[in-house]
Structure formats: structure tokens, C-alpha cells
Enzyme design. Structure first.
Site, PDB file in Angstrom:
ATOM      1  N   GLU A  25       0.577  -1.096  -0.043  1.00 54.17           N
ATOM      2  CA  GLU A  25      -0.218   0.264  -0.298  1.00 54.17           C
ATOM      3  C   GLU A  25       0.977   1.793   0.274  1.00 54.17           C
ATOM      4  OE1 GLU A  25      -2.646   0.800   3.245  1.00 54.17           O
ATOM      5  OE2 GLU A  25      -3.758   1.757   2.606  1.00 54.17           O
ATOM      6  N   ARG A  66       5.837 -12.757   9.136  1.00 54.04           N
ATOM      7  CA  ARG A  66       5.594 -11.791   9.393  1.00 54.04           C
ATOM      8  C   ARG A  66       7.424 -10.952   9.969  1.00 54.04           C
ATOM      9  NH1 ARG A  66       2.415  -7.194   8.697  1.00 54.04           N
ATOM     10  NH2 ARG A  66       3.349  -5.556   8.666  1.00 54.04           N
ATOM     11  N   LYS A  84       3.673   0.146   9.318  1.00 53.41           N
ATOM     12  CA  LYS A  84       4.277   1.802   8.636  1.00 53.41           C
ATOM     13  C   LYS A  84       3.361   2.709   9.813  1.00 53.41           C
ATOM     14  CE  LYS A  84       3.089   0.165   4.263  1.00 53.41           C
ATOM     15  NZ  LYS A  84       3.081  -0.039   3.470  1.00 53.41           N
TER      16      LYS A  84
HETATM   17  P1  ATP Z   1       2.305  -2.589   8.468  1.00 49.55           P
HETATM   18  O1  ATP Z   1       1.807  -3.270   9.422  1.00 49.55           O
HETATM   19  O2  ATP Z   1       4.063  -2.392   8.125  1.00 49.55           O
HETATM   20  O3  ATP Z   1       1.709  -1.195   7.645  1.00 49.55           O
HETATM   21  P2  ATP Z   1       1.754  -3.687   5.825  1.00 49.55           P
HETATM   22  O4  ATP Z   1       1.100  -5.028   6.112  1.00 49.55           O
HETATM   23  O5  ATP Z   1       0.330  -2.775   5.860  1.00 49.55           O
HETATM   24  O6  ATP Z   1       2.605  -3.100   6.600  1.00 49.55           O
HETATM   25  P3  ATP Z   1       1.412  -3.313   2.891  1.00 49.55           P
HETATM   26  O7  ATP Z   1       2.320  -2.268   2.602  1.00 49.55           O
HETATM   27  O8  ATP Z   1       0.146  -3.580   2.471  1.00 49.55           O
HETATM   28  O9  ATP Z   1       2.009  -3.220   4.078  1.00 49.55           O
HETATM   29  O10 ATP Z   1       2.617  -4.859   3.053  1.00 49.55           O
HETATM   30  C1  ATP Z   1       3.143  -5.402   1.129  1.00 49.55           C
HETATM   31  C2  ATP Z   1       2.825  -6.656   1.340  1.00 49.55           C
HETATM   32  O11 ATP Z   1       4.499  -6.583   2.158  1.00 49.55           O
HETATM   33  C3  ATP Z   1       2.382  -7.476   2.077  1.00 49.55           C
HETATM   34  O12 ATP Z   1       1.352  -8.943   1.688  1.00 49.55           O
HETATM   35  C4  ATP Z   1       2.617  -7.688   3.383  1.00 49.55           C
HETATM   36  O13 ATP Z   1       2.142  -9.138   3.833  1.00 49.55           O
HETATM   37  C5  ATP Z   1       4.424  -7.369   3.731  1.00 49.55           C
HETATM   38  N1  ATP Z   1       4.737  -7.523   4.286  1.00 49.55           N
HETATM   39  C6  ATP Z   1       4.357  -6.449   5.329  1.00 49.55           C
HETATM   40  N2  ATP Z   1       5.688  -6.407   6.360  1.00 49.55           N
HETATM   41  C7  ATP Z   1       6.331  -7.243   6.710  1.00 49.55           C
HETATM   42  C8  ATP Z   1       6.960  -7.793   7.606  1.00 49.55           C
HETATM   43  N3  ATP Z   1       7.320  -7.254   8.756  1.00 49.55           N
HETATM   44  N4  ATP Z   1       7.166  -9.274   6.710  1.00 49.55           N
HETATM   45  C9  ATP Z   1       6.984  -9.843   6.163  1.00 49.55           C
HETATM   46  N5  ATP Z   1       6.474  -9.051   4.804  1.00 49.55           N
HETATM   47  C10 ATP Z   1       5.630  -8.218   5.344  1.00 49.55           C
HETATM   48 MG    MG Z   2      -1.056  -3.766   4.419  1.00 48.09          MG
END
Ligand code: ATP
Ligand code: MG
Length: 831
Positions: free
Chosen positions: A294, A514, A524
Site C-alpha cells: 500500500e 511476518r 508503517k
Molecule cells: P505495515 O503493518 O508495516 O503497515 P502492511 O502489511 O500494511 O505493513 P503493505 O504495504 O500492505 O504493508 O504490505 C505489502 C506486503 O508486504 C504485504 O503482502 C504484507 O503482508 C507484506 N509485509 C508487510 N510487512 C511485512 C513484514 N514485516 N514481514 C513480511 N512481510 C511483510
Molecule cells: Mg497493508
């Protein structure tokens, strides 16, 4: 088994059922309990750092009735049960544990088989015989048998092994053994494989450690023009294959996960023959994945893992990976983030098959929403967020849930036309308000936002939610493997519910754990706060684990990818990876890539009394420790003159036997130069601060000094050496897991950044460019061990890797310390 007709709104997920918890113990008792089952200190500490693992593990220990201790091997299996036992079958856990404590299930392959058995039967009762057969209970595999099968596998692959030697993918060889002997102990198999390989190939040579030559570009499958092969990081060269768990679309993948209904029946998301055929026509049986960030912030090290999983699987299988911006919330998203993501994905070495946006599909998503309403699976609601929350808590239907379809259609149209105020209506999916899974409580599909969209412009004032969008776009893009992190597991029922309701193709969803790292935060939301409130200096602050921050700190994509590969792709929850592990990988990489130079961080002036004022000797120093004398480019010139600066910590007033630096009357070697002897000390007015030293050098080099130190010198009489700024970084947070703290900001390390404004460097550094990395060399290990603490960093502060920061200008170079040379990461420990 349910058929796959559109759904009664009954899908639930028993994953929410929590294990029975023993009485809350305090942390000390829990630590004792965990150690008593033979866990090593690190595993126990990691378990304690995560509340969920802690409670699961104590529950497992109590259920297994081993509170009084047990064999280490059993303890390790119990730990795996605590972290991996399928949530949907927790009612069988206690019974299953008896197989472990009685020694009937004794290794990881059996355990994995048991997990997948229970995951497929869920809470329903099971046939013990069937279970035992599935998990190899009672099967004994002798070392001789293992040895025989390993021998056969080596024979089968001999020509490839001889060609690739130690670069052979041992994971594939081990896989072949596992196929023959599924219940053999993994460790014994690996040891036997290593021994037999060594017998065949002899000991590893230096050549075996050289970087492999890149494979030739593979032919792209005919259906697309993707180019994944040129710049993508190598994902094929290491020992075990992290992608081996994923199904192969060549084998007609079917979605095999189960979703449980409140009435106890199981539904398997399954594509009809027609849907599958259409999908396969598009994919040509290639793997299609997507990396869906995102654009609401910069990417971090966790995303490096996510990229490795999705781009890496596609590359490994000769498939395709989309970079898809999951951009359904215009309020949080910005063009700056979109641009950053594209740039950093490229920097990481991944080449997307296509760059798409969820917002590219807004029209299709809207049309499908109309279909959903027409089918009776969505309704326009007017509840406020608070009402929605409280109705969900009491599992009560919204009063608008059963309004006529025509009314919802009309209102949805009004929503789209901007005729209804923000917050006054939403479109909700008609899922299952009685479910145990809150992710089935009529999730919102659309909301009104009078906010222009960074990609779609101002065409829309209704925006689809993540839950509504993600699965549909996965399906429209014919994703074969939709890979995401474990927190999405609970949303799986909703994912498939919607695809089923719209009669769309079901991709295979698979979750992995994760990535979390000690002493930092990765969410984030938290990163945004650190940046917004200026706790750090922007998204690319070198103390952050954002990819931009790591890059600025001097990390390389090679090191980051090697790190995430080593972390692996597992479903074990709660794994907090130690910061030292990523440091280990950057050190390994920089050791090969960084030139050595001399920089004095805290200078102490030394006047060499027996040298003329205007004499400057140009000496030769090595960029690389093993540089041959004849290699001009591996050397640099360093001026040596009457005024030299050494590290203050390399001088002591009191000498001692175990001290290798300079002291009154003592001689020390200046690296690449001459021995100098300290003959006098000039004090400041306070009579205790040492202002400068007087020394004599030995041009004939006839004295044999004890230690060797680094230095810089005036390039000509009265001109100071090159002044540079050096920024030293330490852990950003004091605690290992700051995210668990309520007041996590209070845990910020006040000394995470220390700026040394005036360090002195050799002149050759003047020509450095932004991003160049160096090792500031410090030479004699024995000197380091006894050197005094300098700026609170200790000896390793000086012997570290540094890179040129973007703040550097023609007048002033700025260096960031990437990492110190001290490697405290022990690879065998795995974490
Ligand atoms: P955050 O919780 O940091 O905001 P998010 O999941 O909302 O992370 P996105 O930008 O939506 O962030 O994530 C893009 C992809 O990266 C998704 O498939 C998510 O599952 C993966 N992702 C995000 N954080 C991690 C992490 N700490 N380890 C592994 N994969 C991750
Ligand atoms: Mg997300």
C-alpha cells in the site's frame, strides 16, 4: 464437504478459538519452565518476548504434563507444537502431545505431517490408525537405511554434483531422500549427505567459495514479454530451497485450504473445471504472484522479505510477479510513496512483470459490487462506525441488512454520484454476523470519501475496501499464489467468500510469518509516527530499518536478500530475528567490496621532532589487505610529514605489558610508515589534558614496535588533513521488542546517533562519491582489545564499515557508520 454454490452466510473460522490457558505465571517462572524442557536460552528468551508464544508454550507444557522437565529433543518438539500447531484443531492438541512424550513422534518430518493432518481434519474427530499411518508412527529408520538412500541419490545426480560441486542445491538432494524415507531424522540425513558429498568431492576449495557465474538468460514463456532474469537477485544458488513448499501449477493447483462452518462442516475453496481451464489458459501453467504494497509509507525490511517471497517464487519457477499498488485508501496514500516504492523495488533487484494499481480496476470492482447487491450479498448500510462496532460485538444484524435489493442499488448509485455525505452510508457484504470470526461480520466493501485519488484522480468519491478489493484483483490478475503475512490468515474465509459469491477464480492463498527484528519497529503506522513527529530524520534515516534507511546506512541489496533468504519462509509465528543477523550479512558483503582507508575519529596531534618542517613523503598504502605490490589501483598515496594525528585512544600515560599503543618512551608502528617513539607530552593549562605529543621517528625502521596504529598526517606544512564528519549509529530502541511496549517512544535510545564533526582522513577520500563504502582500518587486533573506550563506542567504533552520505558536499564529506566489524552473530543458532 460443502458444494461450492454461493454461500449461506455461514462461513466461520475456528482459528479464533484460543487454547485453554494455564494460570498466569510470572515471567521468571515461565523462563524456568521453558529452560526445564531443554530449550536453549535464546529460544526461551524469544518465546518470552512474544506473549502469544509464551502462553501457547506454557499451555503445551502443561498439557504434555512435563512441568517437571523432559528430554531436550522432546522439548524442542513441544516448542514447535506451541508455535505451529494448527489453530483449527486445538481440541486435538493434548491427545497429540502424548505421541511426543511417549516417543512415538520424534522428529520434525513426523511433526509436520501431523500438523498438516490436523489442519485438514480441523476440529472433527479422527481415526487414530489413519493418523498414525499419515505420520509414520512406529516407523523406525536406521542410519544404514539413510546411508543407502543417500548413496543412491548421489549416484543418480552424480554428473550434476561433479559439475556444480559445493554449489549444488543440496535441498533438492535432501528432498529426494525425504521422498524415499519420509520419516527419517532430518539431521541424520543432512549429516550423512554432507559426509558422502565430502567423500565424493574432497574438502571445499577456495574455488568452491567463489561467486558462481550467472546462469544464461532463460527463454521467456511465449505468453508474455516478462524479463525477470537479468537483474533479479539469484534465488537458486544456496543450499535449501525456501520455495519448495509451494504447490506447482503444472500439477493443476487446486486451492486446498479448508474453511470451517459454524455447523462443523468444512468447505474447500475449489475452482470449477471451467474456471480453472480459463485461468490456466491465461497462465499457461506458469506461476503468477504479486507484491502488493500500500503506498502509505516507505518500504521496510519486512517488505524485502515479502518481495523475496513473491518475486523470488516467480523467478524460481520461471513465472511472473506483478508489482501491484494496493491503493484503495486515498487519504493515506501519496505519489511520493508510489515513486519511492517503484524505485526501491528496482534497487532491490526485482523486475516486475507489470506494474498495476488496484485503482486500475475501480470500474470492474464497481460493476462487481452491483452484481453482489443484485445477488443479495451486499447492502447499503447507514450505521456509524461506533454502531457497527457495537453491533459486531453483540453479533447483531444491522437494521439495514435486509432492505430490498432495489433500494440498495439505488442508494449505491447515489453514493457513487456524490449525493450522500461522507460517513452517511457504506456498502457492506452480507456475510455471517453469527460467525466466530469477526472478519465475517459484514465487512465494508465501499465507503464514501470526497478525496481525490493519487492515481485514479477525482473520478470516484466511493472507494473499495482492502477486503473487498484484494481478492478480486488477485483473481482478475490470475494470481496463482497469493502470498501474504500470517495476520491475513484470519481473513481467508472472507477472501474466498467474496470470490465464491461473485463466481470468480480462487487463487491459492498461503501465509508466511511476518519479519520482525530486535530493537526496531517495522509497522508503517509506527514508522510514520517516528518520521512525522521528527524522532528520526526522515524515512531514510539510517537508524530505521526502512529499505531507504538501510541503503543510506550502506546496506546493499545483496546483503539484504541474503539475509531474508536465510530467515526463510515459514509459518512459525512470533519469530523475532536478532539485529545481529542482518549485520552479519552486510559485514560479509562489505568485507569483499569495501576499500580500506585510514581515518582518525578523535585526533591527537603528534609532532615528529626529528623531521624537517617542509618535508612531505608520499607513502604507499593498500586499499585491500591482500593487494599485490604490482597492482597500482589497489594502492593509494598517503602523505607523511612532521605533524601526524593518531587516535587519542591509542595513547596512554601508563604503559603496561598487554598494551600495544603509544605511551611515554614507547615505540609504535605507524601503519605503512615508520616506527615512532613518544619522547614528550605537552599538557594544557590544567596540567592533565594531553594537548599533543612529541615523538621521534626511525627512518631506518630498525626498531621493532609492539603494536601498529593508524594515523593521518598534514599533507603540507601547516595544512590540516582532510576534515570529515562521521555519524555513528547505534540501536534505535533500547528494548529488543519495543512494539510490545505501551510507551514505545520512551524506549528510543538517546544515543542512537552521535555525530563526530571533525574526524581527519587520508586525502584519497576527497574523491569519494555518495554511496561509496570503506572500511576505516584499524590494524592490530591486540591493540584493539586493550584500547580505551572512545566516545562510549569501544574499540569497534574505529574498525567499522562506513559509507558516504548524501549530505556530503564538495566542502565536506559525511560518512555513516554502516556496521562495526565485530560479529557477534553465531550462524548455527539460526536466529
Ligand atoms: P505495515 O503493518 O508495516 O503497515 P502492511 O502489511 O500494511 O505493513 P503493505 O504495504 O500492505 O504493508 O504490505 C505489502 C506486503 O508486504 C504485504 O503482502 C504484507 O503482508 C507484506 N509485509 C508487510 N510487512 C511485512 C513484514 N514485516 N514481514 C513480511 N512481510 C511483510
Ligand atoms: Mg497493508
Amino acid at each position: 464437504m460443502r458444494d461450492s454454490k454461493p454461500l449461506g452466510n455461514k462461513l466461520t473460522d475456528s482459528t479464533l478459538k484460543q487454547p485453554a490457558m494455564p494460570g498466569l505465571a510470572n515471567a521468571e517462572d515461565e523462563a524456568k519452565l521453558f529452560l526445564s524442557i531443554g530449550l536453549d536460552q535464546r529460544t526461551a528468551t524469544n518465546a518470552l518476548a512474544n506473549a502469544k508464544v509464551t502462553s501457547n508454550l506454557s499451555a503445551v507444557i502443561h498439557e504434555a504434563e512435563v512441568e517437571g522437565g523432559c528430554d531436550k529433543a522432546i522439548g524442542n518438539l513441544l516448542y514447535m507444537v506451541a508455535t505451529k500447531f494448527p489453530n483449527n484443531a486445538l481440541n486435538h492438541r493434548a491427545e497429540f502431545l502424548k505421541y511426543i512424550t511417549s516417543g512415538q513422534i520424534k522428529n520434525a518430518p513426523q511433526l509436520e505431517a501431523a500438523f498438516s493432518f490436523f489442519s485438514s481434519i480441523g476440529p472433527s474427530s479422527f481415526d487414530e490408525k489413519e493418523f498414525e499411518k499419515n505420520c509414520g508412527v512406529g516407523v523406525e529408520v536406521s542410519v544404514e537405511e539413510i546411508s543407502k538412500v543417500v548413496e543412491a541419490v548421489i549416484e543418480e545426480c552424480k554428473s550434476q554434483i561433479l559439475a556444480e560441486r559445493y554449489r549444488i542445491n543440496v535441498g533438492i538432494l535432501l528432498g529426494k531422500v525425504r521422498k524415499e524415507l519420509p520419516w527419517a531424522d532430518g539431521k541424520t540425513v543432512k549429516e550423512e549427505m554432507d559426509t558422502q558429498l565430502r567423500n565424493l568431492l574432497g574438502e571445499k576449495t577456495e574455488k568452491d567459495d567463489e561467486k558462481p557465474i550467472k546462469k544464461k538468460k532463460e527463454k521467456a514463456p511465449k505468453s508474455t514479454d516478462a524479463d525477470l532474469t537479468t537483474q533479479t537477485p539469484s534465488v537458486t544458488q544456496e543450499v535449501s530451497n525456501p520455495f519448495s513448499d509451494f504447490p506447482d501449477p503444472q500439477k493443476n493447483i487446486q486451492v486446498h485450504q479448508e474453511i470451517f462452518f459454524s455447523d462443523g462442516t468444512i468447505w474447500r475453496p475449489k475452482n470449477t473445471a471451467e474456471k480453472l481451464e480459463k485461468h490456466l489458459q491465461f497462465t499457461g501453467r506458469s506461476v503468477y504472484t504479486r507484491f502488493p504494497p500500500e503506498p502509505n509509507g516507505y518500504l521496510h525490511i519486512g517488505h524485502a522479505k515479502a518481495m523475496f517471497v513473491s518475486f523470488g517464487l516467480a523467478k524460481e519457477r520461471g513465472g511472473y510477479c506483478y508489482l501491484r499498488y494496493d491503493d484503495t485508501n486515498p487519504e493515506a496514500e501519496k505519489q511520493e510513496y508510489i515513486d519511492h516504492i517503484q524505485e526501491i523495488v528496482d534497487w532491490m533487484g526485482w523486475k516486475p512483470f507489470k506494474v498495476t494499481y488496484s485503482s486500475d480496476y475501480f470500474q470492474e470492482l464497481y460493476d462487481l459490487a452491483i452484481q453482489l447487491i443484485k445477488k443479495g450479498y451486499a447492502y447499503v448500510d447507514h450505521q456509524t462506525p461506533e454502531e457497527i462496532k457495537s453491533y459486531r460485538e453483540s453479533k447483531t444484524d444491522s437494521p439495514w441488512r435486509n432492505r430490498p435489493i432495489a433500494e440498495s442499488l439505488k442508494l449505491f448509485e447515489e453514493m457513487r454520484k456524490g449525493m450522500i455525505d461522507e460517513g452517511k452510508a457504506t456498502l457492506r457484504m452480507k456475510q455471517d454476523m453469527k460467525s466466530e470470526n469477526p472478519n465475517m461480520y459484514d465487512l465494508i466493501a465501499y465507503r464514501i470519501k470526497f478525496t481525490p485519488h493519487p492515481h485514479a484522480g477525482d473520478k470516484w468519491c466511493i472507494y473499495p475496501s482492502y477486503d473487498y478489493t484484494h481478492c478480486i484483483v488477485d483473481s482478475l490478475e490470475n494470481i496463482t499464489h497469493s502470498l501474504c503475512t500470517l495476520e491475513f490468515e484470519i481473513r481467508r474465509p472472507s477472501y474466498y467468500w467474496l470470490l465464491e459469491a461473485l463466481d470468480l477464480y480462487h487463487p491459492h492463498v498461503w501465509e508466511y510469518s511476518r519479519l520482525s527484528i530486535t530493537n526496531t519497529v517495522l509497522s508503517k503506522r509506527k514508522l510514520n509516527r517516528l518520521v512525522r513527529e521528527k524522532w528520526v530524520d526522515g524515512w531514510d534515516d539510517p537508524r530505521l530499518m526502512t529499505l531507504a534507511g538501510l541503503r543510506r546506512r550502506g546496506y546493499t541489496p545483496d546483503a539484504i536478500n541474503a539475509f531474508v533468504r536465510d530467515v526463510g519462509i515459514t509459518r512459525s509465528d512470533g519469530s523475532l530475528i536478532r539485529l545481529e543477523k542482518i549485520e552479519h550479512y552486510i559485514r560479509e558483503d562489505l568485507n569483499k567490496k569495501s576499500r580500506r582507508v585510514m581515518v582518525v575519529l578523535k585526533p591527537l596531534k603528534v609532532v615528529i621532532k626529528n623531521m624537517e618542517e617542509n618535508v612531505v613523503m608520499n607513502l604507499r598504502a593498500k586499499f585491500w589487505p591482500d593487494a599485490a605490490d604490482s597492482e597500482e589501483s589497489s594502492h593509494y598515496e598517503v602523505p607523511f610529514s612532521r605533524v601526524v594525528y593518531i587516535e587519542s585512544s591509542d595513547f596512554r600515560l601508563k604503559d603496561s605489558k598487554d598494551y600495544y599503543g603509544l605511551a611515554p618512551g614507547k615505540t609504535v608502528m605507524l601503519r605503512y610508515a615508520f616506527p615512532i617513539k613518544c619522547v614528550d607530552i605537552i599538557y594544557a593549562e590544567d596540567k592533565s589534558t594531553v594537548l599533543e605529543l612529541h615523538a621521534e621517528y626511525d627512518p631506518a625502521k630498525s626498531t621493532k614496535p609492539k603494536g601498529v596504529i593508524h594515523w593521518v598526517s598534514e599533507p603540507s606544512h601547516g595544512i590540516l588533513p582532510l576534515k570529515v564528519e562521521v555519524r555513528m549509529f547505534e540501536k534505535l530502541f533500547l528494548s529488543e521488542n519495543p512494539s510490545e511496549l505501551e510507551d514505545w517512544l520512551a524506549d528510543l535510545n538517546p544515543n542512537s546517533k552521535i555525530v563526530i564533526a571533525e574526524a581527519l582522513a587520508v586525502p584519497v577520500l576527497k574523491h569519494s562519491c555518495h554511496g561509496d563504502s570503506y572500511q576505516f582500518e584499524r590494524l592490530d587486533l591486540s591493540t584493539m582489545l586493550v584500547s580505551q573506550i572512545c566516545f562510549g563506542f569501544g574499540w569497534d567504533a574505529q574498525k567499522s564499515y562506513f559509507c558516504v552520505d548524501q549530505d556530503s558536499s564538495a566542502d565536506k564529506l559525511v560518512f555513516n557508520r554502516t556496521v562495526s566489524l565485530r560479529d557477534s552473530y553465531v550462524k548455527v543458532s539460526g536466529k
